[in-house]
Design an enzyme around this catalytic site. Sequence first.
Site, PDB file in Angstrom:
ATOM      1  N   ASP A  53       0.864  -1.164   0.000  1.00  0.00           N
ATOM      2  CA  ASP A  53       0.000   0.000   0.000  1.00  0.00           C
ATOM      3  C   ASP A  53       0.904   1.217   0.000  1.00  0.00           C
ATOM      4  O   ASP A  53       1.831   1.309   0.806  1.00  0.00           O
ATOM      5  CB  ASP A  53      -0.929  -0.006   1.217  1.00  0.00           C
ATOM      6  CG  ASP A  53      -2.156   0.821   0.909  1.00  0.00           C
ATOM      7  OD1 ASP A  53      -2.845   0.496  -0.081  1.00  0.00           O
ATOM      8  OD2 ASP A  53      -2.418   1.811   1.611  1.00  0.00           O
ATOM      9  N   LYS A 104      14.954   3.147 -10.578  1.00  0.00           N
ATOM     10  CA  LYS A 104      13.892   3.581  -9.660  1.00  0.00           C
ATOM     11  C   LYS A 104      13.916   2.719  -8.390  1.00  0.00           C
ATOM     12  O   LYS A 104      13.858   3.239  -7.271  1.00  0.00           O
ATOM     13  CB  LYS A 104      12.516   3.502 -10.353  1.00  0.00           C
ATOM     14  CG  LYS A 104      11.383   3.991  -9.461  1.00  0.00           C
ATOM     15  CD  LYS A 104      10.002   3.869 -10.088  1.00  0.00           C
ATOM     16  CE  LYS A 104       8.929   4.106  -9.025  1.00  0.00           C
ATOM     17  NZ  LYS A 104       7.570   3.816  -9.464  1.00  0.00           N
TER      18      LYS A 104
HETATM   19  P1  ITT Z   1      -3.229  -2.248  -5.522  1.00  0.00           P
HETATM   20  O1  ITT Z   1      -3.864  -1.611  -4.295  1.00  0.00           O
HETATM   21  O2  ITT Z   1      -4.128  -3.201  -6.231  1.00  0.00           O
HETATM   22  O3  ITT Z   1      -1.879  -2.837  -5.219  1.00  0.00           O
HETATM   23  P2  ITT Z   1      -3.189   0.497  -6.487  1.00  0.00           P
HETATM   24  O4  ITT Z   1      -2.643   1.148  -7.718  1.00  0.00           O
HETATM   25  O5  ITT Z   1      -4.638   0.746  -6.152  1.00  0.00           O
HETATM   26  O6  ITT Z   1      -2.912  -1.078  -6.592  1.00  0.00           O
HETATM   27  P3  ITT Z   1      -2.498   1.722  -3.924  1.00  0.00           P
HETATM   28  O7  ITT Z   1      -3.855   1.485  -3.368  1.00  0.00           O
HETATM   29  O8  ITT Z   1      -1.310   1.419  -3.072  1.00  0.00           O
HETATM   30  O9  ITT Z   1      -2.266   0.894  -5.283  1.00  0.00           O
HETATM   31  O10 ITT Z   1      -2.444   3.197  -4.442  1.00  0.00           O
HETATM   32  C1  ITT Z   1      -1.293   3.893  -4.544  1.00  0.00           C
HETATM   33  C2  ITT Z   1      -1.408   4.953  -5.635  1.00  0.00           C
HETATM   34  O11 ITT Z   1      -0.333   5.865  -5.383  1.00  0.00           O
HETATM   35  C3  ITT Z   1      -1.185   4.368  -7.025  1.00  0.00           C
HETATM   36  O12 ITT Z   1      -2.364   4.128  -7.698  1.00  0.00           O
HETATM   37  C4  ITT Z   1      -0.361   5.476  -7.700  1.00  0.00           C
HETATM   38  O13 ITT Z   1      -1.222   6.420  -8.254  1.00  0.00           O
HETATM   39  C5  ITT Z   1       0.382   6.097  -6.540  1.00  0.00           C
HETATM   40  N1  ITT Z   1       1.720   5.479  -6.430  1.00  0.00           N
HETATM   41  C6  ITT Z   1       2.140   4.551  -5.528  1.00  0.00           C
HETATM   42  N2  ITT Z   1       3.403   4.171  -5.767  1.00  0.00           N
HETATM   43  C7  ITT Z   1       3.801   4.874  -6.849  1.00  0.00           C
HETATM   44  C8  ITT Z   1       4.984   4.916  -7.587  1.00  0.00           C
HETATM   45  O14 ITT Z   1       6.019   4.134  -7.303  1.00  0.00           O
HETATM   46  N3  ITT Z   1       5.037   5.754  -8.624  1.00  0.00           N
HETATM   47  C9  ITT Z   1       3.997   6.544  -8.949  1.00  0.00           C
HETATM   48  N4  ITT Z   1       2.829   6.551  -8.320  1.00  0.00           N
HETATM   49  C10 ITT Z   1       2.724   5.721  -7.266  1.00  0.00           C
END
Ligand code: ITT
Length: 184
Positions: free
Chosen positions: A65, A162
């Site tokens: 998360d 990265k």
């Molecule tokens: P899952 O929960 O199914 O793993 P998700 O994309 O919904 O996938 P999150 O709930 O953790 O993941 O949301 C985190 C959001 O934050 C993600 O959708 C991105 O927009 C942003 N994010 C997280 N890590 C990132 C990264 O390494 N680079 C760019 N944006 C990121």
Amino acid sequence: MRLAFVTSNPGKIEEARKYFEPLGVEVYQLRFPYPEIQADTLEEVAEYGVKWLSERLNSPFFLDDSGLFINALRGFPGVYSAYVYKTLGIDGILKLLEGVDDRSAYFKSVVAYWDGELHLFKGRVDGEIIHEKKGSGGFGFDPVFRPLGFERTFAEMTTEEKNGISHRGRALKAFAEWLKENLK
Ligand code: ITT
């Protein structure tokens, strides 16, 4: 060894695969949608997800998360990053920051592994939100996030680069070190 990564995000899978491949660990995607509760911290969201999944899956798994915390916006979008990315998008965030001098921000990632017990691994990277999108790699907010000490955004880096400095790379490193110690 094979590790199940419960996520809907192919970008996260790519990063975890690249991280674990050289260590001889195969990461595979497990698509199993789980509830992401509204909470104040990523840790709470991750813990709830793990507990919920642990009642439905029979073998070890991990999830991630993560979120982008913008200081001038008092940490927004933070725990709401996925929702904000889908609704406002990068352009919406850039609009919110128009005329704002302090562009500092950080990404945070909480990797939660379940093997009958909960293990949390965290990582953070500081940087700034630049004024326009640059690069086509990565995912999410990568095109506008430039880590401190670098001239390029995450979207202008290879996955390996990265991973070497990112929030997720750092959390995965802590996870990999724990696995090495605990799976002897
Ligand atoms: P899952 O929960 O199914 O793993 P998700 O994309 O919904 O996938 P999150 O709930 O953790 O993941 O949301 C985190 C959001 O934050 C993600 O959708 C991105 O927009 C942003 N994010 C997280 N890590 C990132 C990264 O390494 N680079 C760019 N944006 C990121």
